[in-house]
Design a protein around this motif. Structure first.
Motif, short mmCIF file in Angstrom:
data_model
loop_
_atom_site.label_atom_id
_atom_site.label_comp_id
_atom_site.label_asym_id
_atom_site.label_seq_id
_atom_site.Cartn_x
_atom_site.Cartn_y
_atom_site.Cartn_z
N THR A 19 0.76 -0.99 0.05
CA THR A 19 -0.22 0.06 -0.10
C THR A 19 0.91 1.19 0.06
OG1 THR A 19 -1.47 -1.33 1.36
CG2 THR A 19 -1.98 0.96 1.22
N PHE A 20 1.86 1.31 0.59
CA PHE A 20 3.13 2.27 0.70
C PHE A 20 2.26 3.70 1.26
CE2 PHE A 20 5.04 -0.45 -2.62
CZ PHE A 20 5.62 -1.41 -1.76
N HIS A 24 8.50 3.32 3.72
CA HIS A 24 9.26 3.52 4.64
C HIS A 24 10.52 2.71 4.89
CE1 HIS A 24 8.00 -0.26 6.60
NE2 HIS A 24 6.46 0.02 6.48
N HIS A 27 10.48 -1.36 4.08
CA HIS A 27 10.00 -1.71 2.69
C HIS A 27 11.48 -1.55 2.05
CE1 HIS A 27 5.93 0.33 3.43
NE2 HIS A 27 5.84 -1.24 3.69
N LYS A 54 -7.79 -3.80 3.07
CA LYS A 54 -7.83 -2.37 4.05
C LYS A 54 -8.96 -1.46 3.91
CE LYS A 54 -2.80 -2.34 4.44
NZ LYS A 54 -1.50 -1.88 4.42
N GLY A 116 6.24 -9.46 2.90
CA GLY A 116 6.47 -9.66 4.39
C GLY A 116 5.86 -11.20 4.69
N ASP A 118 4.05 -11.64 7.14
CA ASP A 118 2.68 -11.81 7.45
C ASP A 118 1.75 -11.89 6.47
OD1 ASP A 118 3.65 -9.29 6.56
OD2 ASP A 118 2.38 -8.15 7.65
N ARG A 143 9.42 -9.73 9.42
CA ARG A 143 9.28 -8.38 10.23
C ARG A 143 9.01 -8.80 11.54
NH1 ARG A 143 4.16 -5.07 7.48
NH2 ARG A 143 4.63 -3.83 9.54
N LEU A 169 13.46 -4.16 11.35
CA LEU A 169 12.91 -2.71 11.62
C LEU A 169 11.67 -2.66 11.90
CD1 LEU A 169 14.51 -1.06 8.40
CD2 LEU A 169 15.66 -1.19 10.72
N ILE A 171 9.17 -0.86 12.09
CA ILE A 171 8.61 0.11 11.57
C ILE A 171 7.35 -0.35 10.87
CG2 ILE A 171 8.81 2.13 9.66
CD1 ILE A 171 11.85 1.80 9.96
N SER A 173 3.84 1.22 8.36
CA SER A 173 3.18 2.48 7.97
C SER A 173 2.15 2.96 9.02
CB SER A 173 2.31 2.31 6.53
OG SER A 173 3.24 2.07 5.60
N THR A 174 1.51 2.07 9.48
CA THR A 174 0.39 2.44 10.71
C THR A 174 0.94 3.30 11.72
OG1 THR A 174 -0.65 0.48 10.17
CG2 THR A 174 -1.32 1.48 12.34
P1 ATP Z 1 0.39 -0.95 7.15
O1 ATP Z 1 0.79 -0.69 8.59
O2 ATP Z 1 -0.59 0.15 6.78
O3 ATP Z 1 -0.21 -2.37 6.99
P2 ATP Z 1 2.97 -1.72 6.24
O4 ATP Z 1 3.95 -1.11 6.98
O5 ATP Z 1 2.65 -3.27 6.78
O6 ATP Z 1 1.53 -0.80 6.39
P3 ATP Z 1 2.53 -2.09 3.46
O7 ATP Z 1 2.47 -1.21 2.48
O8 ATP Z 1 1.23 -3.11 4.08
O9 ATP Z 1 3.31 -1.51 4.84
O10 ATP Z 1 3.60 -3.16 3.38
C1 ATP Z 1 4.23 -3.73 1.93
C2 ATP Z 1 4.85 -4.94 2.18
O11 ATP Z 1 6.11 -4.79 3.07
C3 ATP Z 1 4.15 -6.16 2.99
O12 ATP Z 1 4.47 -7.41 2.19
C4 ATP Z 1 4.68 -6.17 4.25
O13 ATP Z 1 4.78 -7.31 4.90
C5 ATP Z 1 6.35 -5.69 4.02
N1 ATP Z 1 6.66 -4.77 5.23
C6 ATP Z 1 6.07 -3.75 5.73
N2 ATP Z 1 6.92 -3.39 6.66
C7 ATP Z 1 7.98 -4.14 7.05
C8 ATP Z 1 9.28 -4.11 7.62
N3 ATP Z 1 9.42 -3.22 8.66
N4 ATP Z 1 10.03 -5.31 7.47
C9 ATP Z 1 9.94 -6.07 6.35
N5 ATP Z 1 8.71 -6.19 5.68
C10 ATP Z 1 7.92 -5.34 5.95
#
Ligand code: ATP
Ligand code: MG
Length: 215
Positions: A19-20, A24, A27, A54, A116, A118, A143, A169, A171, A173-174
């Motif tokens: 979704t970006f 961050h 990613h 979402k 990720g 998840d 993650r 990391l 981190i 987006s939420t």
């Molecule tokens: P939100 O909190 O809104 O769900 P997010 O940080 O998970 O945002 P996404 O855009 O949903 O970001 O993530 C895109 C991809 O990057 C997903 O496959 C997610 O699992 C992966 N990803 C997100 N944050 C990390 C992280 N800190 N380390 C490794 N992979 C990540």
């Protein structure tokens, strides 16, 4: 003929969907680590269209998420951004993303879908999940807080998936949206240009129409 007997190296393309909102350093580190480990020629970041997983919250406009992805990846010569998902009407499904990119790139490209842990655990519930493994190799990155050896992943075809630890990391987006809404700094969690872009177009700040974006 100097090319005789020389196998032509196939192009190796990583695909990082997300979704970006906002993009961050989690990613970016994940993409960089996978590119190094799999010797990728390029990683294309693909911001989603309407994120069907979402629908409970307001997602920022695709154009803002696209521009932030461009800003964050601009300095890396191997990182690119694709509009295939934000330009396709309707919900985004990974199977469509991969088909569109394959049609665009031709048959000489091997695809590595980076996701990720998840998201990988949910892969079986994706539309066209059986088809996905013919389209790409899947790389599930760690993650923090997500167990790589989840039971859902154990059922997936081993030759089609690689699980990989990247520097953890914590981190998301939420968390960044919540920090910005509270007026806390996002410096160093995202590239500098993203801090500046979020301020410039007033993303995630509390306001009548932004409030639900953080819940
Ligand atoms: P939100 O909190 O809104 O769900 P997010 O940080 O998970 O945002 P996404 O855009 O949903 O970001 O993530 C895109 C991809 O990057 C997903 O496959 C997610 O699992 C992966 N990803 C997100 N944050 C990390 C992280 N800190 N380390 C490794 N992979 C990540
Ligand atoms: Mg997420």
């Amino acid at each position: 003929n100097p090319a005789a007997g020389k196998a032509v190296r196939r192009y190796r393309l990583g695909v990082m969907g997300g979704t970006f909102d906002p993009i961050h350093h989690g990613h970016l580190v994940a993409a960089s680590e996978v590119a190094s480990r799999f010797d990728l020629d390029e990683v294309v970041f693909v911001p989603t269209g309407v994120p069907w997983q979402k629908k409970g919250r307001n997602v920022s406009p695709g154009e803002d998420r696209y521009l932030m992805t461009v800003i964050a990846t601009a300095s890396n010569p191997r990182f690119t951004v694709s509009r295939v998902d934000i330009d396709r009407p309707g919900d985004t499904y990974t199977v469509d993303t991969l088909k569109d990119l394959r049609a665009e790139r031709g048959a000489d490209t091997d695809f590595f879908f980076i996701t990720g842990a998840d998201a990988l655990a949910k892969i079986l519930t994706w539309r066209g999940a059986d088809e996905l493994f013919d389209l790409a190799h899947f790389v599930g990155v760690t993650r923090p807080g997500v167990e790589l050896n989840s039971p859902a992943v154990a059922h997936l075809p081993k030759d089609k998936i690689t699980l990989m630890e990247v520097p953890a990391l914590a981190i998301s987006s939420t968390a960044i949206r919540e920090r910005v809404a509270r007026g806390e700094p996002a410096w160093y969690l995202v590239p500098d240009g993203i801090v500046q872009y979020m301020a410039k177009v007033d993303l995630y700040r509390p306001g009548p129409e932004n409030l639900s974006a953080t819940r």
